[in-house]
Motif scaffolding. Structure first.
Motif, PDB file in Angstrom:
ATOM      1  N   GLY A 283       0.788  -1.222   0.000  1.00 31.96           N
ATOM      2  CA  GLY A 283       0.000   0.000   0.000  1.00 31.96           C
ATOM      3  C   GLY A 283       0.815   1.264   0.000  1.00 31.96           C
ATOM      4  O   GLY A 283       1.987   1.283  -0.341  1.00 31.96           O
ATOM      5  N   PHE A 284       0.149   2.328   0.394  1.00 38.64           N
ATOM      6  CA  PHE A 284       0.755   3.647   0.456  1.00 38.64           C
ATOM      7  C   PHE A 284       0.592   4.191   1.859  1.00 38.64           C
ATOM      8  O   PHE A 284      -0.280   3.768   2.613  1.00 38.64           O
ATOM      9  CB  PHE A 284       0.064   4.611  -0.524  1.00 38.64           C
ATOM     10  N   VAL A 285       1.442   5.139   2.214  1.00 35.58           N
ATOM     11  CA  VAL A 285       1.320   5.841   3.492  1.00 35.58           C
ATOM     12  C   VAL A 285       1.307   7.336   3.192  1.00 35.58           C
ATOM     13  O   VAL A 285       1.802   7.773   2.156  1.00 35.58           O
ATOM     14  CB  VAL A 285       2.481   5.522   4.463  1.00 35.58           C
ATOM     15  N   LEU A 286       0.717   8.090   4.086  1.00 32.26           N
ATOM     16  CA  LEU A 286       0.777   9.540   3.974  1.00 32.26           C
ATOM     17  C   LEU A 286       1.902  10.022   4.858  1.00 32.26           C
ATOM     18  O   LEU A 286       1.963   9.689   6.041  1.00 32.26           O
ATOM     19  CB  LEU A 286      -0.544  10.178   4.417  1.00 32.26           C
ATOM     20  N   GLY A 287       2.794  10.798   4.280  1.00 32.40           N
ATOM     21  CA  GLY A 287       3.907  11.344   5.048  1.00 32.40           C
ATOM     22  C   GLY A 287       3.436  12.486   5.941  1.00 32.40           C
ATOM     23  O   GLY A 287       2.285  12.915   5.881  1.00 32.40           O
ATOM     24  N   GLY A 288       4.330  12.964   6.767  1.00 33.47           N
ATOM     25  CA  GLY A 288       4.032  14.070   7.660  1.00 33.47           C
ATOM     26  C   GLY A 288       3.614  15.324   6.920  1.00 33.47           C
ATOM     27  O   GLY A 288       2.891  16.171   7.457  1.00 33.47           O
ATOM     28  N   ASP A 289       4.030  15.439   5.666  1.00 25.30           N
ATOM     29  CA  ASP A 289       3.655  16.591   4.853  1.00 25.30           C
ATOM     30  C   ASP A 289       2.356  16.360   4.085  1.00 25.30           C
ATOM     31  O   ASP A 289       1.938  17.185   3.286  1.00 25.30           O
ATOM     32  CB  ASP A 289       4.776  16.936   3.874  1.00 25.30           C
ATOM     33  N   GLY A 290       1.710  15.216   4.324  1.00 20.52           N
ATOM     34  CA  GLY A 290       0.442  14.915   3.669  1.00 20.52           C
ATOM     35  C   GLY A 290       0.584  14.309   2.287  1.00 20.52           C
ATOM     36  O   GLY A 290      -0.406  13.994   1.638  1.00 20.52           O
ATOM     37  N   GLN A 291       1.809  14.102   1.826  1.00 16.74           N
ATOM     38  CA  GLN A 291       2.046  13.547   0.499  1.00 16.74           C
ATOM     39  C   GLN A 291       2.075  12.016   0.570  1.00 16.74           C
ATOM     40  O   GLN A 291       2.630  11.449   1.507  1.00 16.74           O
ATOM     41  CB  GLN A 291       3.375  14.057  -0.066  1.00 16.74           C
TER      42      GLN A 291
ATOM     43  N   ARG B 137      10.606   3.556   7.998  1.00 16.45           N
ATOM     44  CA  ARG B 137      11.632   3.965   8.958  1.00 16.45           C
ATOM     45  C   ARG B 137      11.672   5.483   9.095  1.00 16.45           C
ATOM     46  O   ARG B 137      11.684   6.013  10.209  1.00 16.45           O
ATOM     47  CB  ARG B 137      13.017   3.448   8.565  1.00 16.45           C
ATOM     48  N   ALA B 138      11.661   6.196   7.985  1.00 19.77           N
ATOM     49  CA  ALA B 138      11.706   7.664   8.023  1.00 19.77           C
ATOM     50  C   ALA B 138      10.489   8.234   8.745  1.00 19.77           C
ATOM     51  O   ALA B 138      10.612   9.162   9.557  1.00 19.77           O
ATOM     52  CB  ALA B 138      11.797   8.227   6.607  1.00 19.77           C
ATOM     53  N   GLU B 139       9.321   7.685   8.472  1.00 16.48           N
ATOM     54  CA  GLU B 139       8.108   8.187   9.132  1.00 16.48           C
ATOM     55  C   GLU B 139       8.115   7.857  10.630  1.00 16.48           C
ATOM     56  O   GLU B 139       7.644   8.646  11.453  1.00 16.48           O
ATOM     57  CB  GLU B 139       6.858   7.615   8.457  1.00 16.48           C
TER      58      GLU B 139
END
Length: 135
Positions: free
Chosen positions: A26-34, A44-46
């Motif tokens: 799947g996909f995840v939404l990053g902290g910037d909403g992207q 790991r980054a998130e």
């Protein structure tokens, strides 16, 4: 009609041709909403950003944290989640030397260990936390 069915199969062929043939879960939404691919590097980054945000809420306004996780998680089909092997986490605290940080080293360590409690591949594995303070 035949052209439509060929185009319907095209995404499946593309997915099967990528990497080892296993699709990303799947996909995840990053902290910037992207949106980002749900892969080990992005997870790991998130996770690093999530821990930083939680610590920074407590450390503000004079201090902030920078978190680095040594290993990337691995996808577990059995638990349908990203899980870490035994890993090391480095937390660097930086801020105003005239004001002590709101969180001491044992508190930061306990918070990181608690965060990883359900995210380890095996309950026997451990998270090693190193906290450094730079004024």
């Amino acid at each position: 009609m035949r052209i439509v069915s060929v185009f319907a199969l095209l995404p499946l062929l593309v997915i099967a041709g990528c990497g080892d043939g296993r699709h990303s879960p799947g996909f995840v939404l990053g902290g910037d909403g992207q949106p980002r691919y749900n892969n080990s590097a992005n997870v790991r980054a998130e996770t690093e950003r999530t821990i930083e945000r939680a610590l920074n809420r407590e450390l503000a306004p004079s201090w902030r944290s920078n978190v680095a996780i040594a290993d990337e998680p691995r996808w577990s089909d059995l638990r349908e989640a990203w899980l870490w092997p035994a890993t090391a986490v480095r937390v660097d605290l930086s801020g105003d030397a005239t004001v002590p940080p709101a969180l001491d080293t044992p508190t930061v360590t306990a918070a990181v260990v608690e965060y990883f409690a359900g995210r380890l591949a095996d309950a026997k594995e451990q998270v090693t936390v190193t906290v450094t303070t730079v004024a």
